[in-house]
Design a protein around this motif. Structure first.
Motif, PDB file in Angstrom:
ATOM      1  N   LEU A   1       0.843  -1.400   0.109  1.00 36.99           N
ATOM      2  CA  LEU A   1       0.005  -0.030   0.121  1.00 36.99           C
ATOM      3  C   LEU A   1       0.870   1.353  -0.140  1.00 36.99           C
ATOM      4  O   LEU A   1       0.526   2.387  -0.639  1.00 36.99           O
ATOM      5  CB  LEU A   1      -0.992  -0.033   1.423  1.00 36.99           C
ATOM      6  N   ALA A   2       1.941   1.193   0.829  1.00 37.73           N
ATOM      7  CA  ALA A   2       2.917   2.378   0.912  1.00 37.73           C
ATOM      8  C   ALA A   2       3.521   2.717  -0.790  1.00 37.73           C
ATOM      9  O   ALA A   2       3.560   3.723  -1.011  1.00 37.73           O
ATOM     10  CB  ALA A   2       3.878   2.197   1.773  1.00 37.73           C
ATOM     11  N   ARG A   3       3.947   1.647  -1.148  1.00 35.04           N
ATOM     12  CA  ARG A   3       4.495   1.688  -2.548  1.00 35.04           C
ATOM     13  C   ARG A   3       3.445   2.161  -3.800  1.00 35.04           C
ATOM     14  O   ARG A   3       3.740   3.162  -4.345  1.00 35.04           O
ATOM     15  CB  ARG A   3       4.845   0.374  -3.248  1.00 35.04           C
ATOM     16  N   ILE A   4       2.182   1.759  -3.413  1.00 30.76           N
ATOM     17  CA  ILE A   4       1.040   2.050  -4.532  1.00 30.76           C
ATOM     18  C   ILE A   4       0.790   3.793  -4.169  1.00 30.76           C
ATOM     19  O   ILE A   4       0.659   4.394  -5.071  1.00 30.76           O
ATOM     20  CB  ILE A   4      -0.129   1.371  -4.287  1.00 30.76           C
ATOM     21  N   GLU A   5       0.775   4.068  -2.839  1.00 25.56           N
ATOM     22  CA  GLU A   5       0.757   5.552  -2.579  1.00 25.56           C
ATOM     23  C   GLU A   5       1.930   6.396  -2.989  1.00 25.56           C
ATOM     24  O   GLU A   5       1.434   7.374  -3.604  1.00 25.56           O
ATOM     25  CB  GLU A   5       0.723   5.696  -0.919  1.00 25.56           C
ATOM     26  N   LYS A   6       2.981   5.928  -3.288  1.00 26.42           N
ATOM     27  CA  LYS A   6       4.064   6.633  -3.569  1.00 26.42           C
ATOM     28  C   LYS A   6       3.959   6.895  -5.007  1.00 26.42           C
ATOM     29  O   LYS A   6       4.200   8.006  -5.579  1.00 26.42           O
ATOM     30  CB  LYS A   6       5.217   6.078  -3.113  1.00 26.42           C
ATOM     31  N   GLN A   7       3.550   5.911  -5.743  1.00 28.25           N
ATOM     32  CA  GLN A   7       3.325   5.838  -7.172  1.00 28.25           C
ATOM     33  C   GLN A   7       2.283   6.865  -7.600  1.00 28.25           C
ATOM     34  O   GLN A   7       2.412   7.600  -8.603  1.00 28.25           O
ATOM     35  CB  GLN A   7       3.152   4.621  -7.801  1.00 28.25           C
ATOM     36  N   LEU A   8       1.036   6.826  -6.933  1.00 28.71           N
ATOM     37  CA  LEU A   8       0.039   7.972  -7.021  1.00 28.71           C
ATOM     38  C   LEU A   8       0.512   9.025  -7.258  1.00 28.71           C
ATOM     39  O   LEU A   8      -0.034  10.101  -7.482  1.00 28.71           O
ATOM     40  CB  LEU A   8      -0.913   7.410  -6.369  1.00 28.71           C
ATOM     41  N   VAL A   9       1.111   9.348  -5.633  1.00 29.29           N
ATOM     42  CA  VAL A   9       1.597  10.871  -5.546  1.00 29.29           C
ATOM     43  C   VAL A   9       2.669  11.300  -6.688  1.00 29.29           C
ATOM     44  O   VAL A   9       2.373  12.417  -7.012  1.00 29.29           O
ATOM     45  CB  VAL A   9       2.356  10.998  -4.229  1.00 29.29           C
ATOM     46  N   ALA A  10       3.323  10.325  -7.258  1.00 30.63           N
ATOM     47  CA  ALA A  10       4.225  10.641  -8.064  1.00 30.63           C
ATOM     48  C   ALA A  10       3.572  11.061  -9.404  1.00 30.63           C
ATOM     49  O   ALA A  10       3.825  12.083 -10.189  1.00 30.63           O
ATOM     50  CB  ALA A  10       5.459   9.774  -8.313  1.00 30.63           C
TER      51      ALA A  10
ATOM     52  N   GLU B   1      -4.989  13.996   0.876  1.00 33.22           N
ATOM     53  CA  GLU B   1      -4.226  14.414   2.184  1.00 33.22           C
ATOM     54  C   GLU B   1      -5.254  15.380   2.710  1.00 33.22           C
ATOM     55  O   GLU B   1      -5.703  15.315   3.947  1.00 33.22           O
ATOM     56  CB  GLU B   1      -3.089  15.212   1.609  1.00 33.22           C
ATOM     57  N   THR B   2      -6.000  16.018   2.004  1.00 35.87           N
ATOM     58  CA  THR B   2      -7.042  16.888   2.692  1.00 35.87           C
ATOM     59  C   THR B   2      -8.123  16.015   3.270  1.00 35.87           C
ATOM     60  O   THR B   2      -8.559  16.334   4.310  1.00 35.87           O
ATOM     61  CB  THR B   2      -7.673  17.790   1.583  1.00 35.87           C
ATOM     62  N   PHE B   3      -8.524  14.943   2.559  1.00 34.89           N
ATOM     63  CA  PHE B   3      -9.631  14.043   2.919  1.00 34.89           C
ATOM     64  C   PHE B   3      -9.079  13.254   4.305  1.00 34.89           C
ATOM     65  O   PHE B   3      -9.916  13.054   5.234  1.00 34.89           O
ATOM     66  CB  PHE B   3      -9.649  13.047   2.017  1.00 34.89           C
ATOM     67  N   GLU B   4      -7.772  12.900   4.446  1.00 37.20           N
ATOM     68  CA  GLU B   4      -7.282  12.141   5.257  1.00 37.20           C
ATOM     69  C   GLU B   4      -7.255  13.271   6.861  1.00 37.20           C
ATOM     70  O   GLU B   4      -7.445  12.799   7.716  1.00 37.20           O
ATOM     71  CB  GLU B   4      -5.640  11.752   5.224  1.00 37.20           C
ATOM     72  N   GLN B   5      -7.027  14.646   6.404  1.00 34.32           N
ATOM     73  CA  GLN B   5      -7.214  15.580   7.527  1.00 34.32           C
ATOM     74  C   GLN B   5      -8.495  15.719   8.052  1.00 34.32           C
ATOM     75  O   GLN B   5      -8.441  15.710   9.354  1.00 34.32           O
ATOM     76  CB  GLN B   5      -6.419  16.963   7.095  1.00 34.32           C
ATOM     77  N   ILE B   6      -9.388  15.810   7.140  1.00 33.31           N
ATOM     78  CA  ILE B   6     -10.753  15.986   7.600  1.00 33.31           C
ATOM     79  C   ILE B   6     -11.087  14.567   8.375  1.00 33.31           C
ATOM     80  O   ILE B   6     -11.902  14.888   9.388  1.00 33.31           O
ATOM     81  CB  ILE B   6     -11.625  15.982   6.425  1.00 33.31           C
ATOM     82  N   THR B   7     -10.699  13.416   7.935  1.00 29.89           N
ATOM     83  CA  THR B   7     -11.284  12.187   8.579  1.00 29.89           C
ATOM     84  C   THR B   7     -10.647  11.647   9.630  1.00 29.89           C
ATOM     85  O   THR B   7     -11.064  10.751  10.244  1.00 29.89           O
ATOM     86  CB  THR B   7     -11.677  11.171   7.559  1.00 29.89           C
TER      87      THR B   7
ATOM     88  N   ASP C   1       0.005  11.679  -9.901  1.00 32.05           N
ATOM     89  CA  ASP C   1      -0.959  12.861  -9.934  1.00 32.05           C
ATOM     90  C   ASP C   1      -0.812  13.646  -8.690  1.00 32.05           C
ATOM     91  O   ASP C   1      -1.663  13.152  -7.728  1.00 32.05           O
ATOM     92  CB  ASP C   1      -2.337  12.216 -10.079  1.00 32.05           C
ATOM     93  N   PRO C   2      -0.038  14.623  -8.756  1.00 36.91           N
ATOM     94  CA  PRO C   2      -0.030  15.298  -7.435  1.00 36.91           C
ATOM     95  C   PRO C   2      -1.511  16.145  -7.042  1.00 36.91           C
ATOM     96  O   PRO C   2      -1.626  16.482  -5.883  1.00 36.91           O
ATOM     97  CB  PRO C   2       1.018  16.527  -7.966  1.00 36.91           C
ATOM     98  N   LEU C   3      -2.267  16.319  -7.978  1.00 36.45           N
ATOM     99  CA  LEU C   3      -3.383  16.844  -7.382  1.00 36.45           C
ATOM    100  C   LEU C   3      -4.296  16.068  -6.832  1.00 36.45           C
ATOM    101  O   LEU C   3      -5.026  16.167  -5.749  1.00 36.45           O
ATOM    102  CB  LEU C   3      -4.149  17.345  -8.827  1.00 36.45           C
ATOM    103  N   LEU C   4      -4.285  14.613  -7.228  1.00 32.69           N
ATOM    104  CA  LEU C   4      -5.240  13.817  -6.568  1.00 32.69           C
ATOM    105  C   LEU C   4      -4.491  13.498  -5.225  1.00 32.69           C
ATOM    106  O   LEU C   4      -5.219  13.300  -3.936  1.00 32.69           O
ATOM    107  CB  LEU C   4      -5.013  12.408  -7.035  1.00 32.69           C
ATOM    108  N   ALA C   5      -3.108  13.391  -4.959  1.00 32.31           N
ATOM    109  CA  ALA C   5      -2.417  13.287  -3.771  1.00 32.31           C
ATOM    110  C   ALA C   5      -2.868  14.533  -2.707  1.00 32.31           C
ATOM    111  O   ALA C   5      -2.950  14.252  -1.593  1.00 32.31           O
ATOM    112  CB  ALA C   5      -0.906  13.266  -3.912  1.00 32.31           C
ATOM    113  N   SER C   6      -2.918  15.636  -3.343  1.00 34.83           N
ATOM    114  CA  SER C   6      -3.447  16.697  -2.404  1.00 34.83           C
ATOM    115  C   SER C   6      -4.984  16.741  -1.905  1.00 34.83           C
ATOM    116  O   SER C   6      -5.180  16.770  -0.852  1.00 34.83           O
ATOM    117  CB  SER C   6      -3.235  18.200  -3.054  1.00 34.83           C
ATOM    118  N   LYS C   7      -5.430  16.158  -2.868  1.00 32.21           N
ATOM    119  CA  LYS C   7      -7.074  16.031  -2.453  1.00 32.21           C
ATOM    120  C   LYS C   7      -7.061  14.798  -1.306  1.00 32.21           C
ATOM    121  O   LYS C   7      -7.834  15.006  -0.424  1.00 32.21           O
ATOM    122  CB  LYS C   7      -8.007  15.763  -3.493  1.00 32.21           C
TER     123      LYS C   7
END
Length: 84
Positions: free
Chosen positions: A7-16, A26-32, A18-24
Motif C-alpha cells: 500500500l505504501a508503494r502504491i501510494e508513492k506511485q500515485l503521488v508521483a 491528503e485533505t480528505f485524510e486531515q478531515i477524517t 498525480d500530485p492533484l489527486l495526492a493533495s485531495k
C-alpha cells in the motif's frame, strides 16, 4: 506486513503520477482523521457536575427552610386621618 508495504508503494506511485489527486487525498485524510481530545476536558465535566450538585443541594436546603421565618410577621396599623 507485506500488505502495508504494498500500500505504501502504491501510494508513492500515485503521488508521483498525480500530485492533484495526492493533495485531495491528503485533505480528505486531515478531515477524517480522529482528533486528539483536550487533556483538561474531563476536569471541566467533573467541575460542572460538582457545581450543579452544590446548586441542587443549596436549592433543596433553601426550600426546606423557606417555611420557617425567624421573626413573626409585623402588623402595621394605619393611623386614622387627622392623627399622626
Amino acid at each position: 506486513m507485506n500488505v502495508d508495504r504494498e500500500l505504501a508503494r502504491i501510494e508513492k506511485q500515485l503521488v508521483a503520477q498525480d500530485p492533484l489527486l495526492a493533495s485531495k487525498l491528503e485533505t480528505f485524510e486531515q478531515i477524517t482523521a480522529p482528533r486528539p481530545r483536550a487533556p483538561g476536558r474531563r476536569h471541566v465535566y467533573l467541575l460542572a457536575a460538582v457545581v450543579m450538585t452544590l446548586l441542587a443541594l443549596t436549592t433543596a436546603l433553601a426550600a426546606g427552610t423557606a417555611d420557617e421565618h425567624p421573626r413573626p410577621p409585623q402588623v402595621v396599623r394605619e393611623h386614622p386621618q387627622g392623627r399622626g
